[in-house]
Design a protein around this motif. Structure first.
Motif, PDB file in Angstrom:
ATOM      1  N   PHE A 156       3.851 -11.893   4.463  1.00 31.54           N
ATOM      2  CA  PHE A 156       3.453 -11.421   3.132  1.00 31.54           C
ATOM      3  C   PHE A 156       1.943 -11.558   2.937  1.00 31.54           C
ATOM      4  O   PHE A 156       1.283 -10.652   2.418  1.00 31.54           O
ATOM      5  N   LEU A 157       1.366 -12.676   3.361  1.00 31.37           N
ATOM      6  CA  LEU A 157      -0.071 -12.904   3.192  1.00 31.37           C
ATOM      7  C   LEU A 157      -0.896 -12.249   4.293  1.00 31.37           C
ATOM      8  O   LEU A 157      -1.946 -11.656   4.027  1.00 31.37           O
ATOM      9  N   LEU A 158      -0.439 -12.353   5.539  1.00 30.01           N
ATOM     10  CA  LEU A 158      -1.238 -11.844   6.652  1.00 30.01           C
ATOM     11  C   LEU A 158      -1.351 -10.318   6.639  1.00 30.01           C
ATOM     12  O   LEU A 158      -2.382  -9.765   7.035  1.00 30.01           O
ATOM     13  N   SER A 159      -0.303  -9.625   6.205  1.00 31.05           N
ATOM     14  CA  SER A 159      -0.387  -8.165   6.139  1.00 31.05           C
ATOM     15  C   SER A 159      -1.441  -7.739   5.120  1.00 31.05           C
ATOM     16  O   SER A 159      -2.124  -6.715   5.302  1.00 31.05           O
ATOM     17  N   GLN A 160      -1.597  -8.512   4.048  1.00 33.87           N
ATOM     18  CA  GLN A 160      -2.641  -8.218   3.065  1.00 33.87           C
ATOM     19  C   GLN A 160      -4.017  -8.642   3.590  1.00 33.87           C
ATOM     20  O   GLN A 160      -5.021  -7.982   3.326  1.00 33.87           O
ATOM     21  N   PHE A 161      -4.072  -9.747   4.344  1.00 35.62           N
ATOM     22  CA  PHE A 161      -5.334 -10.192   4.931  1.00 35.62           C
ATOM     23  C   PHE A 161      -5.902  -9.132   5.870  1.00 35.62           C
ATOM     24  O   PHE A 161      -7.105  -8.852   5.850  1.00 35.62           O
ATOM     25  N   LEU A 162      -5.055  -8.536   6.688  1.00 33.23           N
ATOM     26  CA  LEU A 162      -5.530  -7.553   7.655  1.00 33.23           C
ATOM     27  C   LEU A 162      -6.190  -6.356   6.976  1.00 33.23           C
ATOM     28  O   LEU A 162      -7.123  -5.755   7.524  1.00 33.23           O
ATOM     29  N   GLN A 163      -5.719  -6.013   5.774  1.00 31.70           N
ATOM     30  CA  GLN A 163      -6.313  -4.878   5.062  1.00 31.70           C
ATOM     31  C   GLN A 163      -7.431  -5.313   4.112  1.00 31.70           C
ATOM     32  O   GLN A 163      -8.531  -4.767   4.146  1.00 31.70           O
ATOM     33  N   GLY A 164      -7.148  -6.307   3.290  1.00 29.14           N
ATOM     34  CA  GLY A 164      -8.104  -6.686   2.257  1.00 29.14           C
ATOM     35  C   GLY A 164      -9.305  -7.460   2.759  1.00 29.14           C
ATOM     36  O   GLY A 164     -10.389  -7.383   2.169  1.00 29.14           O
ATOM     37  N   VAL A 165      -9.154  -8.220   3.856  1.00 25.99           N
ATOM     38  CA  VAL A 165     -10.248  -9.038   4.379  1.00 25.99           C
ATOM     39  C   VAL A 165     -10.778  -8.471   5.691  1.00 25.99           C
ATOM     40  O   VAL A 165     -11.983  -8.253   5.860  1.00 25.99           O
ATOM     41  N   ALA A 166      -9.872  -8.218   6.650  1.00 23.83           N
ATOM     42  CA  ALA A 166     -10.310  -7.710   7.955  1.00 23.83           C
ATOM     43  C   ALA A 166     -10.736  -6.248   7.897  1.00 23.83           C
ATOM     44  O   ALA A 166     -11.424  -5.764   8.799  1.00 23.83           O
ATOM     45  N   GLY A 167     -10.315  -5.517   6.854  1.00 20.56           N
ATOM     46  CA  GLY A 167     -10.791  -4.159   6.654  1.00 20.56           C
ATOM     47  C   GLY A 167     -10.045  -3.085   7.408  1.00 20.56           C
ATOM     48  O   GLY A 167     -10.516  -1.953   7.504  1.00 20.56           O
ATOM     49  N   TYR A 168      -8.858  -3.372   7.916  1.00 22.58           N
ATOM     50  CA  TYR A 168      -8.088  -2.353   8.630  1.00 22.58           C
ATOM     51  C   TYR A 168      -7.380  -1.427   7.645  1.00 22.58           C
ATOM     52  O   TYR A 168      -7.040  -1.821   6.522  1.00 22.58           O
ATOM     53  N   SER A 169      -7.144  -0.206   8.077  1.00 15.74           N
ATOM     54  CA  SER A 169      -6.339   0.716   7.275  1.00 15.74           C
ATOM     55  C   SER A 169      -4.877   0.272   7.337  1.00 15.74           C
ATOM     56  O   SER A 169      -4.501  -0.545   8.195  1.00 15.74           O
ATOM     57  N   PRO A 170      -4.000   0.789   6.455  1.00 18.63           N
ATOM     58  CA  PRO A 170      -2.582   0.413   6.527  1.00 18.63           C
ATOM     59  C   PRO A 170      -1.959   0.679   7.901  1.00 18.63           C
ATOM     60  O   PRO A 170      -1.191  -0.140   8.409  1.00 18.63           O
ATOM     61  N   THR A 171      -2.273   1.833   8.506  1.00 19.23           N
ATOM     62  CA  THR A 171      -1.725   2.127   9.832  1.00 19.23           C
ATOM     63  C   THR A 171      -2.249   1.145  10.873  1.00 19.23           C
ATOM     64  O   THR A 171      -1.490   0.639  11.707  1.00 19.23           O
ATOM     65  N   GLU A 172      -3.553   0.869  10.846  1.00 21.10           N
ATOM     66  CA  GLU A 172      -4.139  -0.083  11.791  1.00 21.10           C
ATOM     67  C   GLU A 172      -3.546  -1.468  11.612  1.00 21.10           C
ATOM     68  O   GLU A 172      -3.289  -2.177  12.589  1.00 21.10           O
ATOM     69  N   ALA A 173      -3.292  -1.860  10.365  1.00 23.00           N
ATOM     70  CA  ALA A 173      -2.685  -3.164  10.118  1.00 23.00           C
ATOM     71  C   ALA A 173      -1.273  -3.219  10.689  1.00 23.00           C
ATOM     72  O   ALA A 173      -0.876  -4.222  11.302  1.00 23.00           O
ATOM     73  N   GLY A 174      -0.499  -2.143  10.491  1.00 22.35           N
ATOM     74  CA  GLY A 174       0.857  -2.104  11.053  1.00 22.35           C
ATOM     75  C   GLY A 174       0.851  -2.177  12.558  1.00 22.35           C
ATOM     76  O   GLY A 174       1.672  -2.882  13.167  1.00 22.35           O
ATOM     77  N   LEU A 175      -0.067  -1.460  13.199  1.00 21.12           N
ATOM     78  CA  LEU A 175      -0.175  -1.519  14.660  1.00 21.12           C
ATOM     79  C   LEU A 175      -0.529  -2.917  15.140  1.00 21.12           C
ATOM     80  O   LEU A 175      -0.001  -3.391  16.150  1.00 21.12           O
ATOM     81  N   ARG A 176      -1.413  -3.576  14.439  1.00 20.23           N
ATOM     82  CA  ARG A 176      -1.845  -4.902  14.864  1.00 20.23           C
ATOM     83  C   ARG A 176      -0.801  -5.979  14.637  1.00 20.23           C
ATOM     84  O   ARG A 176      -0.911  -7.067  15.170  1.00 20.23           O
ATOM     85  N   MET A 177       0.229  -5.667  13.847  1.00 21.63           N
ATOM     86  CA  MET A 177       1.339  -6.607  13.663  1.00 21.63           C
ATOM     87  C   MET A 177       2.391  -6.478  14.769  1.00 21.63           C
ATOM     88  O   MET A 177       3.264  -7.339  14.904  1.00 21.63           O
ATOM     89  N   LEU A 178       2.318  -5.405  15.565  1.00 21.73           N
ATOM     90  CA  LEU A 178       3.359  -5.141  16.560  1.00 21.73           C
ATOM     91  C   LEU A 178       3.533  -6.251  17.604  1.00 21.73           C
ATOM     92  O   LEU A 178       4.667  -6.503  18.035  1.00 21.73           O
ATOM     93  N   PRO A 179       2.471  -6.925  18.075  1.00 22.45           N
ATOM     94  CA  PRO A 179       2.715  -8.018  19.025  1.00 22.45           C
ATOM     95  C   PRO A 179       3.622  -9.104  18.458  1.00 22.45           C
ATOM     96  O   PRO A 179       4.259  -9.839  19.218  1.00 22.45           O
ATOM     97  N   TRP A 180       3.686  -9.206  17.138  1.00 19.87           N
ATOM     98  CA  TRP A 180       4.588 -10.165  16.494  1.00 19.87           C
ATOM     99  C   TRP A 180       5.954  -9.527  16.249  1.00 19.87           C
ATOM    100  O   TRP A 180       6.970  -9.993  16.769  1.00 19.87           O
TER     101      TRP A 180
END
Length: 477
Positions: free
Chosen positions: A284-308
């Motif tokens: 819940f928090l990390l998916s928002q961190f990837l977009q709001g802090v790391a600056g990834y787009s929603p698609t980029e954030a979803g891709l970067r969650m795939l290793p998990w």
């Protein structure tokens, strides 16, 4: 029907129940990568975003076993179709929501529909497939649900970025509308005439869990000593206590508390609850961190969650073979330990300017750990009860996992709000890091509880009469 392959009604049952299971499993995680877009479009505070997730998981958890009993009593196909219709209609309502409150209400109705649809999908599938091919069919069903889990953040991110967040809900509507008439034509009806509905138990656990989650979600906004928060926590705890008492005293309760007297049943169920608490709250928090802090787009954030989220596609088959060789207990405990290490790694490296390369080991550790846990978890659970109790055992474990997810979002978001916020990237990081440590500690405790499960030579307790949904393959949701 031959023993070599699935044919006729069995194939239709697998396709229809698998599609329904995919939708319900997808909706647990598909919303996570859409949360920043929902917040930007509809507004709302942190607690509103929590309810966007928890409204679904809570109603799913508390109504799951009741939904199964309704199907046993009034017709499994009939109630499966009714649950599917409710889920589909609520998905459309969620997509059309003009405000955050309406979205939360639609998510709650979605969860109620899923609570009826999901356990009955397994019961209908089990009844339609001959015993010799049942393991294969349930394995395919579990793989489909696993694919939904793995692809949830990516699908949610892609739809949010390229169309709109509303399409994470519109996606369900044509699928549901196609499945309803096919289910009516292709699935066989069945009942369990002696099934009993535990209405008092359902009301006690529903009110209790709502009160506790309400108190946790609103604690930072209103204060821990405010009347609404204290009322929710105290009344909720009292109702949960009443549910436990009811489970000991009632002749045929929704959840027979006698099952928890077996240390293995107690261990694997509360390990599952804590696993979901740490994992769901962290996602819940990390998916928002990837977009709001790391600056990834929603698609980029979803891709970067795939290793998990997607690691199970590779690891789960290996974990299953390993558990066959050495037993499920060490595999489950090792998986939980690795998941805890992954969350701890996140907490150590997280900063406003953290690179993805620094996060990647945490994602991989978490993905391997989650997969090692899920692959043998159902078998470990079933080894702790007699065959007559396996339906209720499966329903209990599914419900406690969903409860863990709801509590995880509430608890970790409460820690986040107390230590940080959305104001700046640094504030978001300051709130996320201690929340991740809490999540890691919860999953580490789950690893210790998993060690309570007896070894391979321990016999299950003596059989006792029971009814309930068919044993469910492990999944998120």
């Amino acid at each position: 029907m031959t023993q070599q392959k699935l044919q006729g009604p069995a194939v239709w049952a697998l396709v229809l129940t698998g599609a329904a299971g995919f939708m319900a499993a997808l909706d647990n995680l598909v919303v996570t990568t859409a949360l920043p877009a929902i917040r930007a479009d509809l507004g709302g505070r942190l607690e509103d975003l929590e309810w966007t997730v928890n409204a679904y998981t809570l109603t799913f958890a508390v109504l799951l076993m009741f939904g199964s009993a309704l199907g046993d009593r009034f017709g499994r196909r009939r109630l499966f179709i009714a649950g599917l219709a409710v889920f589909t209609g609520a998905s459309a309502a969620a997509a059309l929501s003009p405000g955050i409150d309406q979205l939360i209400a639609a998510r709650a109705v979605q969860g109620a529909g899923a609570a009826v649809m999901m356990p009955l999908s397994l019961t209908l599938l089990t009844a339609a497939v001959p015993a010799a091919r049942r393991g294969m069919a349930l394995g395919i069903y579990g793989a489909v649900s696993g694919l939904a889990v793995a692809s949830g953040p990516l699908i949610g991110g892609s739809l949010t970025e390229h169309i709109s967040w509303q399409w994470i809900f519109w996606l369900n509507v044509p699928v549901g509308l196609a499945l309803i008439p096919l289910a009516r034509l292709r699935l066989a009806e069945s009942t369990a005439p002696n099934a009993r509905l535990d209405v008092p138990g359902t009301l006690l656990i529903s009110g209790g869990l709502f009160g506790i989650v309400y108190g946790l979600v609103n604690a930072n906004a209103h204060g821990w000593t405010s009347a609404p928060v204290l009322t929710g926590l105290i009344a909720g705890s009292a109702l949960v206590g009443g549910f436990v008492h009811h489970g000991f005293r009632n002749a045929d309760p929704m959840l027979p508390m006698r099952l928890f007297r077996h240390r293995g049943f107690f261990g694997i169920n509360f390990a599952s609850l804590l696993m979901y608490l740490g994992m769901f709250g962290s996602i819940f928090l990390l998916s928002q961190f990837l977009q709001g802090v790391a600056g990834y787009s929603p698609t980029e954030a979803g891709l970067r969650m795939l290793p998990w989220t997607g690691m199970g596609i590779v690891v789960a088959p290996l974990a299953g073979m390993l558990s066959d060789r050495i037993g499920g207990r060490p595999v489950v405990a090792a998986g939980l330990a690795l998941q805890a290490l992954g969350l701890g790694w996140f907490a150590l490296v997280l900063s406003p300017d953290v690179t993805y390369a620094a996060q990647l080991p945490a994602l991989v550790l978490s993905g391997i750990g989650m997969s090692l846990y899920f692959a043998p978890a159902s078998h470990v659970l079933m080894s702790t009860v007699a065959p007559a109790d396996q339906g209720r055992a499966s329903g209990t474990n599914s419900a406690l996992r969903e409860v863990g997810g709801a509590l995880g979002v509430a608890v970790l978001a409460s820690v986040f709000a107390a230590r940080g916020g959305y104001e700046t990237p640094q504030a978001f990081t300051d709130g996320t890091v201690p929340a991740l440590w809490i999540g890691a500690a919860a999953v580490a405790l789950a690893a210790l509880l998993a060690l309570l499960v007896p070894g391979r030579t321990r016999n299950a307790p003596a059989p006792a009469p029971a009814t309930g949904p068919a044993p469910a393959p492990a999944r998120i949701g």
